[in-house]
Design a protein around this motif. Structure first.
Motif, PDB file in Angstrom:
ATOM      1  N   PRO A   1       0.838  -1.197   0.000  1.00  0.00           N
ATOM      2  CA  PRO A   1       0.000   0.000   0.000  1.00  0.00           C
ATOM      3  C   PRO A   1       0.876   1.253   0.000  1.00  0.00           C
ATOM      4  O   PRO A   1       1.949   1.273   0.576  1.00  0.00           O
ATOM      5  CB  PRO A   1      -0.803  -0.108   1.298  1.00  0.00           C
ATOM      6  CG  PRO A   1      -0.034  -1.052   2.157  1.00  0.00           C
ATOM      7  CD  PRO A   1       0.734  -1.948   1.232  1.00  0.00           C
ATOM      8  N   THR A   2       0.391   2.273  -0.676  1.00  0.00           N
ATOM      9  CA  THR A   2       1.129   3.521  -0.745  1.00  0.00           C
ATOM     10  C   THR A   2       0.560   4.577   0.187  1.00  0.00           C
ATOM     11  O   THR A   2       1.095   5.652   0.288  1.00  0.00           O
ATOM     12  CB  THR A   2       1.122   4.056  -2.183  1.00  0.00           C
ATOM     13  OG1 THR A   2      -0.239   4.220  -2.582  1.00  0.00           O
ATOM     14  CG2 THR A   2       1.861   3.125  -3.110  1.00  0.00           C
ATOM     15  N   ASP A   3      -0.518   4.273   0.879  1.00  0.00           N
ATOM     16  CA  ASP A   3      -1.133   5.228   1.798  1.00  0.00           C
ATOM     17  C   ASP A   3      -0.306   5.276   3.081  1.00  0.00           C
ATOM     18  O   ASP A   3      -0.256   4.302   3.829  1.00  0.00           O
ATOM     19  CB  ASP A   3      -2.573   4.801   2.092  1.00  0.00           C
ATOM     20  CG  ASP A   3      -3.303   5.819   2.948  1.00  0.00           C
ATOM     21  OD1 ASP A   3      -2.767   6.932   3.135  1.00  0.00           O
ATOM     22  OD2 ASP A   3      -4.402   5.486   3.421  1.00  0.00           O
ATOM     23  N   THR A   4       0.357   6.410   3.333  1.00  0.00           N
ATOM     24  CA  THR A   4       1.198   6.537   4.522  1.00  0.00           C
ATOM     25  C   THR A   4       0.380   6.677   5.796  1.00  0.00           C
ATOM     26  O   THR A   4       0.866   6.426   6.886  1.00  0.00           O
ATOM     27  CB  THR A   4       2.141   7.740   4.404  1.00  0.00           C
ATOM     28  OG1 THR A   4       1.362   8.899   4.187  1.00  0.00           O
ATOM     29  CG2 THR A   4       3.143   7.527   3.291  1.00  0.00           C
ATOM     30  N   ALA A   5      -0.875   7.071   5.709  1.00  0.00           N
ATOM     31  CA  ALA A   5      -1.713   7.220   6.900  1.00  0.00           C
ATOM     32  C   ALA A   5      -2.035   5.862   7.515  1.00  0.00           C
ATOM     33  O   ALA A   5      -2.371   5.756   8.687  1.00  0.00           O
ATOM     34  CB  ALA A   5      -2.986   7.971   6.579  1.00  0.00           C
ATOM     35  N   ALA A   6      -1.948   4.811   6.762  1.00  0.00           N
ATOM     36  CA  ALA A   6      -2.284   3.482   7.260  1.00  0.00           C
ATOM     37  C   ALA A   6      -1.121   2.811   7.974  1.00  0.00           C
ATOM     38  O   ALA A   6      -1.270   1.732   8.517  1.00  0.00           O
ATOM     39  CB  ALA A   6      -2.763   2.615   6.110  1.00  0.00           C
ATOM     40  N   THR A   7       0.053   3.397   7.970  1.00  0.00           N
ATOM     41  CA  THR A   7       1.190   2.768   8.636  1.00  0.00           C
ATOM     42  C   THR A   7       1.004   2.850  10.147  1.00  0.00           C
ATOM     43  O   THR A   7       0.473   3.826  10.659  1.00  0.00           O
ATOM     44  CB  THR A   7       2.524   3.446   8.255  1.00  0.00           C
ATOM     45  OG1 THR A   7       2.452   4.804   8.605  1.00  0.00           O
ATOM     46  CG2 THR A   7       2.821   3.278   6.786  1.00  0.00           C
ATOM     47  N   PRO A   8       1.405   1.807  10.845  1.00  0.00           N
ATOM     48  CA  PRO A   8       1.214   1.803  12.301  1.00  0.00           C
ATOM     49  C   PRO A   8       2.045   2.899  12.960  1.00  0.00           C
ATOM     50  O   PRO A   8       3.128   3.241  12.500  1.00  0.00           O
ATOM     51  CB  PRO A   8       1.683   0.420  12.741  1.00  0.00           C
ATOM     52  CG  PRO A   8       2.486  -0.116  11.614  1.00  0.00           C
ATOM     53  CD  PRO A   8       2.037   0.594  10.363  1.00  0.00           C
ATOM     54  N   GLU A   9       1.483   3.442  14.054  1.00  0.00           N
ATOM     55  CA  GLU A   9       2.188   4.491  14.784  1.00  0.00           C
ATOM     56  C   GLU A   9       3.403   3.912  15.503  1.00  0.00           C
ATOM     57  O   GLU A   9       3.434   2.728  15.833  1.00  0.00           O
ATOM     58  CB  GLU A   9       1.257   5.120  15.820  1.00  0.00           C
ATOM     59  CG  GLU A   9       0.129   5.905  15.204  1.00  0.00           C
ATOM     60  CD  GLU A   9      -0.741   6.530  16.287  1.00  0.00           C
ATOM     61  OE1 GLU A   9      -0.244   6.766  17.399  1.00  0.00           O
ATOM     62  OE2 GLU A   9      -1.910   6.774  15.997  1.00  0.00           O
ATOM     63  N   ALA A  10       4.357   4.766  15.774  1.00  0.00           N
ATOM     64  CA  ALA A  10       5.519   4.346  16.560  1.00  0.00           C
ATOM     65  C   ALA A  10       5.029   4.023  17.971  1.00  0.00           C
ATOM     66  O   ALA A  10       4.119   4.667  18.486  1.00  0.00           O
ATOM     67  CB  ALA A  10       6.556   5.460  16.611  1.00  0.00           C
ATOM     68  N   PRO A  11       5.601   3.017  18.611  1.00  0.00           N
ATOM     69  CA  PRO A  11       5.145   2.661  19.951  1.00  0.00           C
ATOM     70  C   PRO A  11       5.333   3.826  20.920  1.00  0.00           C
ATOM     71  O   PRO A  11       6.287   4.592  20.815  1.00  0.00           O
ATOM     72  CB  PRO A  11       6.034   1.475  20.351  1.00  0.00           C
ATOM     73  CG  PRO A  11       7.161   1.470  19.384  1.00  0.00           C
ATOM     74  CD  PRO A  11       6.715   2.208  18.165  1.00  0.00           C
ATOM     75  N   ALA A  12       4.382   3.951  21.846  1.00  0.00           N
ATOM     76  CA  ALA A  12       4.467   5.019  22.851  1.00  0.00           C
ATOM     77  C   ALA A  12       5.705   4.801  23.711  1.00  0.00           C
ATOM     78  O   ALA A  12       6.149   3.673  23.897  1.00  0.00           O
ATOM     79  CB  ALA A  12       3.214   5.004  23.728  1.00  0.00           C
ATOM     80  N   GLU A  13       6.241   5.897  24.219  1.00  0.00           N
ATOM     81  CA  GLU A  13       7.442   5.788  25.047  1.00  0.00           C
ATOM     82  C   GLU A  13       7.145   4.967  26.291  1.00  0.00           C
ATOM     83  O   GLU A  13       6.153   5.195  26.967  1.00  0.00           O
ATOM     84  CB  GLU A  13       7.921   7.178  25.478  1.00  0.00           C
ATOM     85  CG  GLU A  13       8.886   7.800  24.532  1.00  0.00           C
ATOM     86  CD  GLU A  13       9.534   9.035  25.136  1.00  0.00           C
ATOM     87  OE1 GLU A  13       9.931   8.997  26.312  1.00  0.00           O
ATOM     88  OE2 GLU A  13       9.628  10.027  24.407  1.00  0.00           O
ATOM     89  N   GLN A  14       7.997   4.013  26.557  1.00  0.00           N
ATOM     90  CA  GLN A  14       7.846   3.178  27.748  1.00  0.00           C
ATOM     91  C   GLN A  14       8.308   3.970  28.961  1.00  0.00           C
ATOM     92  O   GLN A  14       9.318   4.665  28.903  1.00  0.00           O
ATOM     93  CB  GLN A  14       8.706   1.908  27.622  1.00  0.00           C
ATOM     94  CG  GLN A  14       8.276   0.983  26.502  1.00  0.00           C
ATOM     95  CD  GLN A  14       6.946   0.309  26.806  1.00  0.00           C
ATOM     96  OE1 GLN A  14       6.613   0.081  27.953  1.00  0.00           O
ATOM     97  NE2 GLN A  14       6.182   0.036  25.771  1.00  0.00           N
ATOM     98  N   PRO A  15       7.569   3.880  30.084  1.00  0.00           N
ATOM     99  CA  PRO A  15       8.054   4.580  31.282  1.00  0.00           C
ATOM    100  C   PRO A  15       9.381   3.971  31.727  1.00  0.00           C
ATOM    101  O   PRO A  15       9.588   2.764  31.633  1.00  0.00           O
ATOM    102  CB  PRO A  15       6.962   4.345  32.316  1.00  0.00           C
ATOM    103  CG  PRO A  15       6.071   3.289  31.758  1.00  0.00           C
ATOM    104  CD  PRO A  15       6.335   3.182  30.296  1.00  0.00           C
ATOM    105  N   GLN A  16      10.252   4.838  32.173  1.00  0.00           N
ATOM    106  CA  GLN A  16      11.567   4.395  32.623  1.00  0.00           C
ATOM    107  C   GLN A  16      11.426   3.652  33.949  1.00  0.00           C
ATOM    108  O   GLN A  16      10.608   4.028  34.790  1.00  0.00           O
ATOM    109  CB  GLN A  16      12.481   5.604  32.827  1.00  0.00           C
ATOM    110  CG  GLN A  16      12.754   6.381  31.568  1.00  0.00           C
ATOM    111  CD  GLN A  16      13.976   5.865  30.841  1.00  0.00           C
ATOM    112  OE1 GLN A  16      14.775   5.159  31.407  1.00  0.00           O
ATOM    113  NE2 GLN A  16      14.103   6.221  29.586  1.00  0.00           N
ATOM    114  N   ALA A  17      12.208   2.632  34.143  1.00  0.00           N
ATOM    115  CA  ALA A  17      12.200   1.889  35.404  1.00  0.00           C
ATOM    116  C   ALA A  17      12.807   2.761  36.502  1.00  0.00           C
ATOM    117  O   ALA A  17      13.726   3.543  36.238  1.00  0.00           O
ATOM    118  CB  ALA A  17      12.996   0.599  35.258  1.00  0.00           C
TER     119      ALA A  17
END
Length: 173
Positions: free
Chosen positions: A5-21
């Motif tokens: 697919p060439t639709d860039t809106a359909a690409t999955p979002e980058a994972p949310a930042e994980q909270p630091q330990a």
């Protein structure tokens, strides 16, 4: 033609930042105050000695001027009395502190962290000092039982809540 697919809106979002330990580093440890009184040597004891040992623990924590640094003081009062006549045998008071660098602990969890986890880290050193001092003071080495810092923290919260209730119930003069 490509099947991609060439639709860039359909690409999955980058994972949310994980909270630091949470991160804790012991920067230093020290004896702030130490006192040992061998009352038996000073006054003597008549008859058989059967010690009864009482241990009181208090905690104090405060923020230091350097960012993310805290000072935690554990205060131990160890009193030994003869079971038969309640005559004092020895009295030991120890204030043992640690300087901690603490990061990634949410503000609402910082207070219990300081008064539970930090004393837990200091306790083995306190146990050794109490053992050495009682032995060097002329008694068998006293090996303190583990302290349940979680229960101690909860007791302090209950005590504070009761004190606040009593203050609210007392009318101003």
């Amino acid at each position: 033609m490509s099947d991609q697919p060439t639709d860039t809106a359909a690409t999955p979002e980058a994972p949310a930042e994980q909270p630091q330990a949470p991160k804790m580093q012991v920067l230093g440890q020290f004896i702030r105050d130490l006192s040992f009184e061998n009352i038996v040597a000073q006054k003597g004891v008549n008859g058989e000695v059967s010690p009864d040992v009482q241990v009181q623990v208090n905690l104090d924590a405060k923020k230091r001027t350097v960012e993310n640094q805290y000072e935690v003081i554990t205060k131990f009062k160890v009193e030994s009395r003869n079971k038969s006549d309640s005559a004092p045998l020895f009295l030991m008071e120890l204030e043992y502190g640690g300087i901690f660098q603490i990061e990634n602990v949410p503000d609402d969890q910082l207070h219990p962290f300081l008064l539970i986890e930090c004393p837990r880290m200091l306790f083995p050193f306190v146990r050794r000092i109490v053992s050495d001092v009682t032995r060097d003071g002329g008694f068998p080495p006293l090996n303190l039982d583990n302290v349940d810092f979680v229960a101690l923290y909860r007791q302090e919260l209950v005590r504070r809540a009761q004190a606040e209730q009593a203050a609210k119930a007392t009318p101003d003069a």
